[in-house]
Design a protein around this motif. Sequence first.
Motif, PDB file in Angstrom:
ATOM      1  N   GLY A  36      66.977  30.004  20.680  1.00 37.92           N
ATOM      2  CA  GLY A  36      67.270  29.395  19.162  1.00 37.92           C
ATOM      3  C   GLY A  36      68.463  30.174  18.592  1.00 37.92           C
ATOM      4  O   GLY A  36      69.358  29.371  18.258  1.00 37.92           O
ATOM      5  N   ALA A  37      68.453  31.649  18.737  1.00 31.75           N
ATOM      6  CA  ALA A  37      69.655  32.242  18.418  1.00 31.75           C
ATOM      7  C   ALA A  37      70.979  31.639  19.044  1.00 31.75           C
ATOM      8  O   ALA A  37      72.133  31.583  18.396  1.00 31.75           O
ATOM      9  CB  ALA A  37      69.511  33.662  18.579  1.00 31.75           C
ATOM     10  N   LEU A  38      70.861  31.221  20.242  1.00 32.58           N
ATOM     11  CA  LEU A  38      72.238  31.076  21.160  1.00 32.58           C
ATOM     12  C   LEU A  38      72.509  29.756  20.671  1.00 32.58           C
ATOM     13  O   LEU A  38      73.531  29.430  20.448  1.00 32.58           O
ATOM     14  CB  LEU A  38      71.753  30.941  22.659  1.00 32.58           C
ATOM     15  N   PHE A  39      71.501  28.852  20.489  1.00 39.36           N
ATOM     16  CA  PHE A  39      72.012  27.450  19.920  1.00 39.36           C
ATOM     17  C   PHE A  39      72.646  27.528  18.489  1.00 39.36           C
ATOM     18  O   PHE A  39      73.462  26.807  17.984  1.00 39.36           O
ATOM     19  CB  PHE A  39      70.657  26.446  19.957  1.00 39.36           C
ATOM     20  N   LEU A  40      71.954  28.565  17.742  1.00 38.61           N
ATOM     21  CA  LEU A  40      72.673  28.527  16.450  1.00 38.61           C
ATOM     22  C   LEU A  40      73.984  29.144  16.351  1.00 38.61           C
ATOM     23  O   LEU A  40      74.888  28.852  15.712  1.00 38.61           O
ATOM     24  CB  LEU A  40      71.795  29.622  15.444  1.00 38.61           C
ATOM     25  N   ILE A  41      74.347  30.242  17.447  1.00 37.15           N
ATOM     26  CA  ILE A  41      75.632  30.538  17.614  1.00 37.15           C
ATOM     27  C   ILE A  41      76.544  29.324  18.031  1.00 37.15           C
ATOM     28  O   ILE A  41      77.829  29.190  17.166  1.00 37.15           O
ATOM     29  CB  ILE A  41      75.879  31.644  18.593  1.00 37.15           C
ATOM     30  N   TRP A  42      76.244  28.603  18.935  1.00 39.66           N
ATOM     31  CA  TRP A  42      76.875  27.672  19.444  1.00 39.66           C
ATOM     32  C   TRP A  42      77.321  26.572  18.362  1.00 39.66           C
ATOM     33  O   TRP A  42      78.385  26.176  17.996  1.00 39.66           O
ATOM     34  CB  TRP A  42      76.482  26.841  20.352  1.00 39.66           C
ATOM     35  N   ILE A  43      76.153  26.165  17.421  1.00 42.61           N
ATOM     36  CA  ILE A  43      76.474  25.189  16.414  1.00 42.61           C
ATOM     37  C   ILE A  43      77.316  25.707  15.236  1.00 42.61           C
ATOM     38  O   ILE A  43      78.083  25.023  14.743  1.00 42.61           O
ATOM     39  CB  ILE A  43      75.111  24.663  15.893  1.00 42.61           C
ATOM     40  N   TYR A 369      79.008  45.918  27.545  1.00 45.77           N
ATOM     41  CA  TYR A 369      78.565  44.475  27.523  1.00 45.77           C
ATOM     42  C   TYR A 369      77.354  44.180  28.598  1.00 45.77           C
ATOM     43  O   TYR A 369      76.429  43.481  28.042  1.00 45.77           O
ATOM     44  CB  TYR A 369      79.735  43.566  28.038  1.00 45.77           C
ATOM     45  N   VAL A 370      77.143  44.886  29.771  1.00 44.77           N
ATOM     46  CA  VAL A 370      76.027  44.685  30.325  1.00 44.77           C
ATOM     47  C   VAL A 370      74.791  45.362  29.839  1.00 44.77           C
ATOM     48  O   VAL A 370      73.712  44.809  29.758  1.00 44.77           O
ATOM     49  CB  VAL A 370      76.380  45.650  31.997  1.00 44.77           C
ATOM     50  N   ILE A 371      75.158  46.499  29.314  1.00 45.31           N
ATOM     51  CA  ILE A 371      73.857  47.337  28.478  1.00 45.31           C
ATOM     52  C   ILE A 371      73.405  46.382  27.513  1.00 45.31           C
ATOM     53  O   ILE A 371      72.147  46.215  27.148  1.00 45.31           O
ATOM     54  CB  ILE A 371      74.335  48.840  28.212  1.00 45.31           C
ATOM     55  N   ALA A 372      74.505  45.784  26.515  1.00 43.87           N
ATOM     56  CA  ALA A 372      73.997  45.196  25.431  1.00 43.87           C
ATOM     57  C   ALA A 372      73.507  43.822  25.856  1.00 43.87           C
ATOM     58  O   ALA A 372      72.345  43.318  25.072  1.00 43.87           O
ATOM     59  CB  ALA A 372      75.449  44.832  24.785  1.00 43.87           C
ATOM     60  N   ALA A 373      73.838  43.183  27.018  1.00 41.81           N
ATOM     61  CA  ALA A 373      73.211  41.903  27.249  1.00 41.81           C
ATOM     62  C   ALA A 373      71.694  42.272  27.649  1.00 41.81           C
ATOM     63  O   ALA A 373      71.081  41.530  27.373  1.00 41.81           O
ATOM     64  CB  ALA A 373      74.003  41.433  28.605  1.00 41.81           C
ATOM     65  N   ALA A 374      71.664  43.164  28.546  1.00 40.20           N
ATOM     66  CA  ALA A 374      70.035  43.674  28.840  1.00 40.20           C
ATOM     67  C   ALA A 374      69.252  43.813  27.330  1.00 40.20           C
ATOM     68  O   ALA A 374      68.018  43.368  27.398  1.00 40.20           O
ATOM     69  CB  ALA A 374      70.090  44.831  29.828  1.00 40.20           C
ATOM     70  N   VAL A 375      69.733  44.633  26.574  1.00 42.17           N
ATOM     71  CA  VAL A 375      69.066  44.998  25.469  1.00 42.17           C
ATOM     72  C   VAL A 375      68.866  43.723  24.505  1.00 42.17           C
ATOM     73  O   VAL A 375      67.894  43.400  23.987  1.00 42.17           O
ATOM     74  CB  VAL A 375      69.725  46.054  24.461  1.00 42.17           C
ATOM     75  N   VAL A 376      70.037  43.013  24.420  1.00 47.05           N
ATOM     76  CA  VAL A 376      69.791  41.626  23.514  1.00 47.05           C
ATOM     77  C   VAL A 376      68.770  40.853  24.257  1.00 47.05           C
ATOM     78  O   VAL A 376      67.931  39.988  23.506  1.00 47.05           O
ATOM     79  CB  VAL A 376      71.094  40.980  23.293  1.00 47.05           C
ATOM     80  N   GLY A 377      68.621  40.954  25.512  1.00 49.18           N
ATOM     81  CA  GLY A 377      67.550  39.967  26.221  1.00 49.18           C
ATOM     82  C   GLY A 377      66.360  40.575  26.223  1.00 49.18           C
ATOM     83  O   GLY A 377      65.642  39.947  26.997  1.00 49.18           O
ATOM     84  N   GLY A 378      65.988  41.339  25.480  1.00 46.56           N
ATOM     85  CA  GLY A 378      64.718  41.959  25.302  1.00 46.56           C
ATOM     86  C   GLY A 378      64.325  43.127  26.251  1.00 46.56           C
ATOM     87  O   GLY A 378      63.099  43.443  26.205  1.00 46.56           O
ATOM     88  N   ILE A 392      69.945  37.430  31.531  1.00 46.32           N
ATOM     89  CA  ILE A 392      71.082  36.295  31.532  1.00 46.32           C
ATOM     90  C   ILE A 392      71.222  35.715  30.330  1.00 46.32           C
ATOM     91  O   ILE A 392      72.740  35.346  30.065  1.00 46.32           O
ATOM     92  CB  ILE A 392      70.802  35.474  32.792  1.00 46.32           C
ATOM     93  N   ILE A 393      70.148  35.376  29.533  1.00 43.95           N
ATOM     94  CA  ILE A 393      70.459  34.964  28.152  1.00 43.95           C
ATOM     95  C   ILE A 393      71.240  35.889  27.288  1.00 43.95           C
ATOM     96  O   ILE A 393      72.067  35.444  26.403  1.00 43.95           O
ATOM     97  CB  ILE A 393      69.152  34.576  27.458  1.00 43.95           C
ATOM     98  N   GLY A 394      70.861  36.972  27.552  1.00 35.15           N
ATOM     99  CA  GLY A 394      71.633  38.011  26.559  1.00 35.15           C
ATOM    100  C   GLY A 394      73.026  38.061  27.044  1.00 35.15           C
ATOM    101  O   GLY A 394      73.984  38.079  25.962  1.00 35.15           O
ATOM    102  N   ALA A 395      73.552  38.039  28.099  1.00 34.37           N
ATOM    103  CA  ALA A 395      74.770  37.844  28.477  1.00 34.37           C
ATOM    104  C   ALA A 395      75.545  36.534  27.898  1.00 34.37           C
ATOM    105  O   ALA A 395      76.517  36.610  27.549  1.00 34.37           O
ATOM    106  CB  ALA A 395      75.007  37.955  30.196  1.00 34.37           C
ATOM    107  N   LEU A 396      74.897  35.560  28.219  1.00 30.18           N
ATOM    108  CA  LEU A 396      75.420  34.420  27.534  1.00 30.18           C
ATOM    109  C   LEU A 396      75.609  34.481  25.955  1.00 30.18           C
ATOM    110  O   LEU A 396      76.527  33.870  25.663  1.00 30.18           O
ATOM    111  CB  LEU A 396      74.559  32.982  27.772  1.00 30.18           C
ATOM    112  N   VAL A 397      74.607  35.035  25.395  1.00 27.86           N
ATOM    113  CA  VAL A 397      74.668  35.122  23.886  1.00 27.86           C
ATOM    114  C   VAL A 397      76.134  35.940  23.712  1.00 27.86           C
ATOM    115  O   VAL A 397      76.617  35.553  22.688  1.00 27.86           O
ATOM    116  CB  VAL A 397      73.516  35.874  23.017  1.00 27.86           C
ATOM    117  N   LEU A 398      76.528  37.069  24.286  1.00 25.33           N
ATOM    118  CA  LEU A 398      77.479  38.293  23.940  1.00 25.33           C
ATOM    119  C   LEU A 398      78.587  37.222  24.312  1.00 25.33           C
ATOM    120  O   LEU A 398      79.678  37.168  23.520  1.00 25.33           O
ATOM    121  CB  LEU A 398      77.155  39.461  24.871  1.00 25.33           C
ATOM    122  N   VAL A 399      78.872  36.738  25.372  1.00 25.46           N
ATOM    123  CA  VAL A 399      80.035  35.876  25.875  1.00 25.46           C
ATOM    124  C   VAL A 399      80.234  34.829  24.941  1.00 25.46           C
ATOM    125  O   VAL A 399      81.444  34.472  24.554  1.00 25.46           O
ATOM    126  CB  VAL A 399      80.079  35.201  27.300  1.00 25.46           C
TER     127      VAL A 399
END
Length: 439
Positions: A36-43, A369-378, A392-399
Amino acid sequence: MTDTTHQPQAQGKEDGLIGRFLRATELDPRLIGMVGALFLIWIGFHAYGALFLGEGSFLTPRNLWNLSVQTASIGIMATGMVLVIITRNIDLSVGSIVGVTGMYMGLLQVEWLPQMLGLGHPAIWIITVVFGLLLGALIGAIQGGMIAYLSIPSFIVTLGGLLIWRGVAFLAAGGRTISPVDPTFALLGGGPYGAIGAMGSWIVCAIACVGVIWLVLNGRKNRRLHGFALRPVWAEWFMGLLGCGFILGATLVVNAYPWPKGILQQYYQALGQDVPEDAFIAHGYAYPVLILAVVGILMTILMTRTRFGRYVFAIGGNPEAAALSGINTRAMTVKIFTLMGALAGLAGVIASARLNSATNALGDLDELYVIAAAVVGGTSLAGGVGTIYGAIIGALVLVSLQTGMVLIGFGDGSYRKIVIGAALVLAVWLDIVYRKRIK
């Protein structure tokens, strides 16, 4: 034994329609929140561009295709970082490992192998990829051995590695940029020729959808075999349709992004033909994205279906209890860091192939970015909790955050760093709040 299905029971006000839906489908609420957060960022980025810049350029096939390629190297390393953090360790050296493996792979295929095998030899790219994976694994094994058998904290070992391997990368070529890389090797970085095209993408889509349906049916069969409660039939249909729908949508997007006009002209000139007016050649799935998908699947199997994965979670949950139960925690630590190094080497393959060169800046700050992606991803920094798909979703959010800021005019790296840092702190705070609520 008779089949049983979930029968939701009244549990007060919190047991509403959403609660029953989540229990029936067994969807992870944190996964839903991340998506949901990813879609909000995109939109949000697309709407900002449409309202203030005259054009919404985020939710376009071109940007989404590039976004997937840019996510690949970070996502691959994030899957390994999940294991490292679950076991209460950290690896600050992955960016430098990308740099040193990329530099030596560049030297190998540009200066060393052509002299031994001949320029353009078909084995050059294969030898280079294998060498990069082995070099990364070796570096990871050395660092893991120091952590496990010399009792040096992982923070210190990998912080030293961050500096050492970056220095080695610089000295390897004396600060030079090594380019261009082998043409076949360069395809691994994506681009018009580094993708499988429309037909190949539809074949991948069909295979993936069959895999999703098989997983749903096989999961229900195993539940019945072992006497576990079955999900409602509608929930099984929903999960199957959700998975196939996502794959179908992704395939439509990548096939909607055509080759640029310049590449089309080169392509038809090589064929000795004029460019047709209605010429349209789709990119399809890029090789880095397919590599990320394969790594994600294999790492998920490793973590959820093997003894190795159970040991990882056991060590993260309680290292002392894991050791007393007979798990060789030292050997496991070496294996985890070896795997992390190999994945960093694979990321080095993709990063250098995408740039068509090996530079001293390759992998710079990737560790953050890798550490942040893992943490953002839960993945919890307290250990014991984490998922591959979440990373992987966390990496997509950051990118997505980085790409979106460039598209709306905040291309300065300082702004991007501020946003990524804020996202990391927010993710850790949300993890703390979530853990308190489930206790």
